[in-house]
Structure formats: structure tokens, C-alpha cells
Design a protein around this motif. Structure first.
Motif, short mmCIF file in Angstrom:
data_model
loop_
_atom_site.label_atom_id
_atom_site.label_comp_id
_atom_site.label_asym_id
_atom_site.label_seq_id
_atom_site.Cartn_x
_atom_site.Cartn_y
_atom_site.Cartn_z
N THR A 65 1.34 -1.20 0.12
CA THR A 65 0.06 -0.01 -0.07
C THR A 65 1.00 1.09 -0.08
N LYS A 66 0.44 2.29 -0.06
CA LYS A 66 0.62 3.59 0.02
C LYS A 66 1.22 3.81 1.29
N ALA A 67 2.37 4.57 1.16
CA ALA A 67 3.19 4.81 2.64
C ALA A 67 2.28 5.17 4.35
N ASP A 68 1.16 6.19 4.15
CA ASP A 68 0.14 6.59 4.65
C ASP A 68 -1.22 5.58 4.28
N ASP A 69 -1.57 4.21 3.54
CA ASP A 69 -3.11 4.24 3.34
C ASP A 69 -3.03 2.96 4.16
N GLY A 70 -4.66 2.14 4.59
CA GLY A 70 -4.52 1.54 5.00
C GLY A 70 -5.44 0.83 4.50
N ILE A 71 -5.86 -0.71 4.78
CA ILE A 71 -6.84 -1.98 4.08
C ILE A 71 -8.42 -1.93 4.35
N ASN A 72 -8.63 -1.65 3.97
CA ASN A 72 -10.15 -0.94 4.19
C ASN A 72 -11.22 -2.12 4.12
N ASN A 73 -11.41 -2.93 4.91
CA ASN A 73 -12.65 -4.17 4.28
C ASN A 73 -13.83 -3.85 5.26
N GLY A 74 -14.19 -2.98 5.42
CA GLY A 74 -15.39 -2.16 5.87
C GLY A 74 -15.44 -3.23 7.52
N VAL A 75 -14.79 -2.50 8.22
CA VAL A 75 -15.10 -3.33 9.98
C VAL A 75 -15.56 -2.18 10.71
N VAL A 76 -16.97 -2.31 10.71
CA VAL A 76 -17.29 -0.98 12.00
C VAL A 76 -17.27 -1.62 13.61
N LEU A 77 -16.83 -1.99 14.48
CA LEU A 77 -16.34 -1.97 16.19
C LEU A 77 -17.87 -1.37 16.24
N THR A 78 -18.96 -1.62 16.96
CA THR A 78 -19.83 -1.27 17.92
C THR A 78 -20.06 -2.37 18.95
N THR A 79 -20.03 -1.73 19.89
CA THR A 79 -21.49 -2.73 21.41
C THR A 79 -22.12 -4.53 20.51
N ALA A 80 -22.56 -3.21 19.48
CA ALA A 80 -23.21 -4.50 18.62
C ALA A 80 -22.67 -5.78 17.85
N THR A 81 -21.77 -4.63 17.68
CA THR A 81 -20.89 -5.28 16.80
C THR A 81 -19.68 -6.50 17.49
N GLY A 82 -19.66 -6.73 18.95
CA GLY A 82 -18.39 -6.96 19.29
C GLY A 82 -17.09 -6.38 20.07
N LEU A 83 -17.32 -4.98 20.17
CA LEU A 83 -16.38 -4.20 20.96
C LEU A 83 -16.65 -3.91 21.70
N LEU A 84 -15.51 -4.53 22.73
CA LEU A 84 -15.45 -4.78 24.65
C LEU A 84 -15.71 -3.37 25.41
N ARG A 85 -15.81 -3.47 26.23
CA ARG A 85 -15.85 -1.93 27.02
C ARG A 85 -14.05 -1.94 27.30
N ALA A 86 -13.23 -0.67 28.00
CA ALA A 86 -12.38 -0.62 27.80
C ALA A 86 -12.85 0.37 29.38
N ASP A 87 -11.53 -0.36 29.49
CA ASP A 87 -10.82 0.51 31.00
C ASP A 87 -10.40 1.50 31.31
N GLU A 88 -9.40 2.01 30.02
CA GLU A 88 -9.07 2.96 29.76
C GLU A 88 -9.18 4.46 30.11
N GLU A 89 -8.68 5.39 30.49
CA GLU A 89 -9.18 6.89 30.40
C GLU A 89 -10.12 7.09 28.93
N LYS A 90 -10.96 8.00 29.51
CA LYS A 90 -11.92 8.63 28.63
C LYS A 90 -11.14 9.41 27.33
N VAL A 91 -11.31 8.76 26.23
CA VAL A 91 -10.99 10.11 24.94
C VAL A 91 -11.59 9.68 23.21
N ILE A 92 -12.15 11.15 23.22
CA ILE A 92 -13.27 11.07 22.14
C ILE A 92 -12.26 11.86 20.85
N PHE A 93 -12.08 11.19 19.27
CA PHE A 93 -11.56 11.54 18.69
C PHE A 93 -13.24 11.50 17.70
#
Length: 276
Positions: free
Chosen positions: A181-209
Motif C-alpha cells: 500500500t501507499k505509505a499512509d494508506d490502510g486496508i479497508n474491509n468495512g469493519v465497524v466496531l460497536t457494542t452490537a458488533t463485538g466491541l468490548l468495554r475499555a477500562d482506560e481513560e476516556k478519549v474522544i476522537f
């Protein structure tokens, strides 16, 4: 839900086992490297005959996921083998090296004609050895007016062309897939992570992006955000994932991580993420 019923198939040599009839666990790390790290597969109570028949260099394939949604997370060979007796159980530990590394250690000696393009050379070299090229996009598609001599270790030749001459990223996944891939490009297979699709609760400090916000650039280049989800075979090095949760929202690229699972213990994918 049937979607979350664990399912896995392990092949060692000519023998294939399911999670339902064999108690096994695994740890498969992945990282942004042209050399995938070794994986570990641990099996309980193989028969004496089976233990004796497993040999170094036996092929290993592991598919894992959930009922109706299973995918490959490892293709390789046995490079380490240990059997241990403890109380009432035999434990067999296999160290598995992803198979692509052996192919990339092959020697090559080929000359390409004048004005050959790097992309054509790279594809040809990989096709010679039957490697799956899942993506080939170069930051700079170098043209060689005098042709290009490719001689030596295949991995070294490809790294020289892709990384040094074309300023691009060379990724080999544990499943044997090659991504360029180009140096800054990623591989996009359409993965979306939510609690409904399997995202697990994080214990670390709250960060919002926020995806459109530039304020997240306050993080340093080496900063990563740790997150985990229920095992997802689609996630690996350089995968672009969209995270939607109470404490983190936006698109991120996977820097490194690990698939881990057992019949009754963990069954998850751990990730180190960077804003994308």
C-alpha cells in the motif's frame, strides 16, 4: 444469538479438528512488519499416537469465528513442538511460523526489460511463487529505464523495491496475504466496531476522537489507543476500523494486535489503534 456461538477448525498435517471435539487455544500476534511474528497453538489431551505423529514443518491452518461466520486467521508450519504431562492432562504446544516467510526466503534471479514498472515487477515476482497479492498500490510506481535486475533473497528484493525505491508499505499477514500500500494508506474491509458488533468495554481513560476534527493531532506519533473486541478474523495489521462507542468515535488504523481464544476462556481480538 447464534452469531456469537464460537466456532473454529484446526488443521495440523492431514488431520482436521473442530473446537467441539478438541480442546485447543491459540495466540496469534500481528504487527506492521514484513515478517509476521510466530503464533502459538496449545492442545489438550492429544492421543499418544497423534502426539508422536506431529512433526516440525507440518502445515497448520486455523479458521476461527462464530457459527455461520468463520474465517482464516493463520496459515503456517510447525517450527516448535513441546508435549508436557501435568497431573491428568497432556498439553501439546505448537509454535507456528506463518507460511509466507518460507516462500519469501526463496532465491530469485531474474532480469526485467527496459522501462519496466515496479508494480509489474512486484506482481510477477510474487506470482512466480504463488503468493496471493491482495492489494498492490505504490506511493511511487518507479520506472526503470535500464531495466531491473532482481537477484537474491525474495523478501530482500521486494523490500528494496517496495519500501526503499517506491516509498511504500509491505505487509505480510499471518494468513499469507501480501498487501502493498501507499505509505499512509490502510486496508479497508468495512469493519465497524460497536457494542452490537463485538466491541468490548475499555477500562482506560476516556478519549474522544471526532472524524472531522483536527484536534486529535495533539497525540504524538508514537501514541496508540488500546481496544478489544470479540474475535474478528477480518482485523489484522493496517486494517482501517470505524469505532463507535461512548468514549471513542472515529476511524482508526490497526498498528498491531493479537487474536486469542480458547474453548471456554477468552475469544477476542486486541488492537493498538492510531487515528486515521
Amino acid at each position: 444469538m447464534a452469531f456469537w456461538i464460537r466456532d473454529a477448525a484446526l488443521t495440523i498435517g492431514h488431520n482436521k479438528y473442530s473446537l467441539a471435539n478438541l480442546d485447543f487455544s491459540f495466540e496469534i500476534p500481528f504487527e506492521d512488519s514484513d515478517e509476521p511474528p510466530v503464533a502459538t497453538v496449545t492442545v489438550k489431551n492429544f492421543s499418544a499416537n497423534t502426539r508422536n505423529n506431529i512433526k516440525k514443518n507440518d502445515p497448520v491452518v486455523l479458521n476461527a469465528g462464530y457459527e455461520g461466520d468463520v474465517g482464516c486467521i493463520l496459515i503456517g508450519k510447525v517450527v516448535g513442538l513441546k508435549h508436557k504431562w501435568s497431573s491428568v492432562d497432556w498439553t501439546t504446544t505448537l509454535t507456528v511460523q506463518p507460511g509466507a516467510d518460507e516462500i519469501l526466503g526463496s532465491l530469485i534471479n531474474k532480469t526485467y526489460a527496459e522501462n519496466a514498472k515496479a508494480s509489474a515487477i512486484v506482481r510477477d515476482l510474487l506470482n512466480i511463487f504463488g503468493m496471493e497479492v491482495s492489494k498492490c498500490e505504490l506511493s511511487v510506481d518507479q520506472v526503470y529505464p535500464r531495466g531491473r535486475v532482481c537477484r537474491g533473497n525474495l523478501k530482500q528484493v521486494l523490500t528494496e523495491i517496495v519500501v526503499n525505491e517506491c516509498k511504500s508499505r509491505f505487509i505480510i499477514r499471518a494468513t499469507g496475504q501480501v498487501y502493498i500500500t501507499k505509505a499512509d494508506d490502510g486496508i479497508n474491509n468495512g469493519v465497524v466496531l460497536t457494542t452490537a458488533t463485538g466491541l468490548l468495554r475499555a477500562d482506560e481513560e476516556k478519549v474522544i476522537f471526532e472524524p472531522e476534527s483536527k484536534s486529535e493531532k495533539e497525540t504524538t506519533e508514537d501514541d496508540t489507543i488500546s481496544r478489544s473486541c470479540l474475535l474478528n478474523y477480518r482485523i489484522a495489521t493496517a486494517e482501517v476500523v470505524k469505532v463507535q462507542s461512548n468514549d471513542l468515535n472515529g476511524r482508526f488504523i490497526v498498528v498491531e494486535g493479537k487474536h486469542s481464544g480458547s474453548r471456554t476462556g477468552s475469544w477476542k481480538t486486541s488492537m493498538e489503534l492510531k487515528p486515521y
